[in-house]
Structure formats: structure tokens, C-alpha cells
Design a protein around this motif. Structure first.
Motif, PDB file in Angstrom:
ATOM      1  N   PRO A  93     -68.950  19.150  53.925  1.00  0.00           N
ATOM      2  CA  PRO A  93     -69.125  17.722  53.658  1.00  0.00           C
ATOM      3  C   PRO A  93     -68.637  16.897  54.847  1.00  0.00           C
ATOM      4  N   LEU A  94     -69.177  15.708  54.974  1.00  0.00           N
ATOM      5  CA  LEU A  94     -68.913  14.869  56.133  1.00  0.00           C
ATOM      6  C   LEU A  94     -67.425  14.633  56.346  1.00  0.00           C
ATOM      7  N   ASP A  95     -66.680  14.421  55.250  1.00  0.00           N
ATOM      8  CA  ASP A  95     -65.266  14.085  55.426  1.00  0.00           C
ATOM      9  C   ASP A  95     -64.420  15.268  55.871  1.00  0.00           C
ATOM     10  N   GLU A  96     -65.006  16.466  55.911  1.00  0.00           N
ATOM     11  CA  GLU A  96     -64.278  17.621  56.457  1.00  0.00           C
ATOM     12  C   GLU A  96     -64.362  17.693  57.979  1.00  0.00           C
ATOM     13  N   THR A  97     -65.390  17.095  58.537  1.00  0.00           N
ATOM     14  CA  THR A  97     -65.631  17.252  59.976  1.00  0.00           C
ATOM     15  C   THR A  97     -65.664  15.941  60.749  1.00  0.00           C
ATOM     16  N   VAL A  98     -65.699  14.815  60.047  1.00  0.00           N
ATOM     17  CA  VAL A  98     -65.822  13.522  60.713  1.00  0.00           C
ATOM     18  C   VAL A  98     -64.742  12.577  60.215  1.00  0.00           C
ATOM     19  N   THR A  99     -64.072  11.911  61.141  1.00  0.00           N
ATOM     20  CA  THR A  99     -63.083  10.891  60.818  1.00  0.00           C
ATOM     21  C   THR A  99     -63.519   9.575  61.444  1.00  0.00           C
ATOM     22  N   PHE A 100     -63.669   8.545  60.619  1.00  0.00           N
ATOM     23  CA  PHE A 100     -63.997   7.220  61.110  1.00  0.00           C
ATOM     24  C   PHE A 100     -62.701   6.449  61.350  1.00  0.00           C
ATOM     25  N   VAL A 101     -62.542   5.963  62.554  1.00  0.00           N
ATOM     26  CA  VAL A 101     -61.378   5.147  62.893  1.00  0.00           C
ATOM     27  C   VAL A 101     -61.878   3.723  63.068  1.00  0.00           C
TER      28      VAL A 101
END
Length: 261
Positions: free
Chosen positions: A211-219
């Protein structure tokens, strides 16, 4: 085919028809792929494309060698760390389970797993294959460049109605590949790639993605109005850009300050 469709429809196909891939299609794909990004435009990829009799000879030699139980060639790069930590270990394990379950092969059936693996060296029946080399003196950033190039190739193949399967397994029989393509000594074989039209009668299981939140962090910054391109803001410009702005004052209206670095 749009870019999103090319990305989401690309997968490692392990069953091809024997329909030939026209040389002009391969040339068109590889000519466009040459525009892939690379640091300082090094373009570190070295590609050998095999079809017809040369590919048939390679398949025969590689399959015969593996079937005879000959020892593998040592890879000239480390494919995986000796110990994979979480979550990479679990992802790799899940892939193996999905792959062999689709073939109806039990985890403990080592002989059946080996027979399935041999299909790698027949290019899963594909009538075309490329082999990607990189100069052994180059570093990790250049290996990343090669990865971007190969992804570009695979996406362009989708636009041509073709599929592919990237295969690092070929590095285990790199000496056999070298017998056919005769690469210079300074090159390392990274991988092969089978190319062709998919055999839709071959069953497969589409592997999932994290899932996106496992590999991508939005700052994100503070909420508020986002600046537009036309806002008058202070920016730093390289010298050559500042000189351009000075000589072209009509372009300067959007800049309140043009500092030279």
C-alpha cells in the motif's frame, strides 16, 4: 496506450508465443529508450539483442547446461543482501509462494521448482531477448540509471503490444551468454529480458504491491495559498541565468530579486 495503462499492464510475463518480433519494432523501442535519464548523460547501458539462430543457440546451450546440473557462474554483483530484513523478506517470500502456487507446485517439491526455473533459459518461449551489460568501473548511481532505462524499454514495449520479462537469472550463466555475444572484458552482465507476444493460455497470478503508505511519505508545509509561477518572489539564479535576465529585461517582471550564485 497511455502511460498509466502501460505502467499498470506491465508485468513479468512467463509465457510467450513464437510470433516473431519485427526488427523495426525493436529498433523503434530502443531508439526511444535512449532518451531515458542518466546522471550527467553517461548512458551506462550496453545492450545486445538476440533473435533467430543466435538466440536459439543460446537457449540450447543454457538449458542444456542447467539440465545437466552444471554449477552456476558466480554473479559479478550481489543480487540480494545475505540476510533480508523486514519487510523485504516477507515480500520476497510472498512472491515465491504466489509464483509457484500459480504453477500448482508445492513448496517442498524441489524437482518441480527446478523444472519450472529452467524455463528462464528458454526465455519462456520468447522469440527475442536483450542482454543488458554495465561497465564494471561504474558505481551505484549508474546501476540506478540502467534500471530506469530498462523500465523505459518495458513500457515502450507495452505500447507496441508486446510484453517482457526481466531476468537476473541470466547472470548465473553469464559465461554461456558471453559465448554468443562476445562482450568486452570490462562489461558485467546485469540481466536478460525476454520479449514477445504473450501466450494468453498460460496461467499467472498478478503479484500485489505494498500500500502507498508503506512506501511513500508526504511531507507537507503549512496550509495556505500556494505560490503561483507569476508571484513576485525572491529567488537565486545561476550566473548565466542572471545575465540572460539582465539582457532581457522584459523577462524580469516576474522576479523581484535575481541574485547570482
Amino acid at each position: 496506450m497511455d502511460v498509466y495503462e502501460a505502467v499498470t499492464s506491465r508485468r513479468a510475463v512467463r509465457g510467450f508465443t513464437d510470433q516473431p518480433v519485427p526488427r523495426e519494432v525493436l529498433e523503434r523501442v530502443l531508439s526511444a529508450a535512449a532518451w531515458s535519464p542518466s546522471g550527467s548523460n553517461l548512458q551506462p547501458w550496453h545492450i545486445y539483442v538476440l533473435t533467430g539462430a543466435p538466440l536459439a543457440r543460446l537457449k540450447n546451450r543454457a538449458v542444456g547446461r542447467v539440465a545437466a546440473g552444471d554449477p552456476w557462474d558466480d554473479r559479478e554483483f550481489e543480487m540480494y543482501p545475505p540476510t533480508l530484513k523486514s519487510p523485504y523478506r516477507e515480500r520476497r517470500s510472498a512472491f515465491g509462494k504466489e509464483r509457484y502456487s500459480a504453477l500448482g507446485i508445492a513448496r517442498e517439491d524441489w524437482e518441480a521448482r527446478q523444472r519450472a526455473a529452467i524455463a528462464n533459459w528458454d526465455c519462456f518461449g520468447a522469440p527475442a531477448a536483450l542482454f543488458c551489460y554495465i561497465d564494471r568501473d561504474l558505481g551505484l548511481p549508474q546501476w540506478a540509471d540502467v534500471g530506469m532505462y530498462l523500465q523505459t524499454v518495458m513500457l515502450l514495449l507495452r505500447d507496441e503490444g508486446l510484453h517482457s520479462c526481466p531476468q537476473m537469472a541470466w547472470s548465473q550463466v553469464r559465461k554461456t551468454v558471453a559465448e554468443i555475444v562476445s562482450p568486452p572484458a570490462e562489461l558485467i552482465l546485469f540481466c536478460g529480458m525476454s520479449i514477445g507476444y504473450e501466450d494468453v493460455t498460460v496461467d499467472y497470478v498478478r503479484t500485489g504491491r505494498a500500500p502507498l503508505d508503506e512506501t511513500v511519505t508526504f511531507v507537507q508545509g503549512r496550509p495556505g495559498r500556494q505560490r503561483g509561477l507569476g508571484d513576485r518572489v525572491s529567488r537565486r539564479l545561476p550566473r548565466e541565468h542572471a545575465v540572460y535576465m539582465t539582457n532581457n529585461p522584459d523577462k524580469l517582471s516576474r522576479w523581484s530579486v535575481a541574485e547570482v550564485e
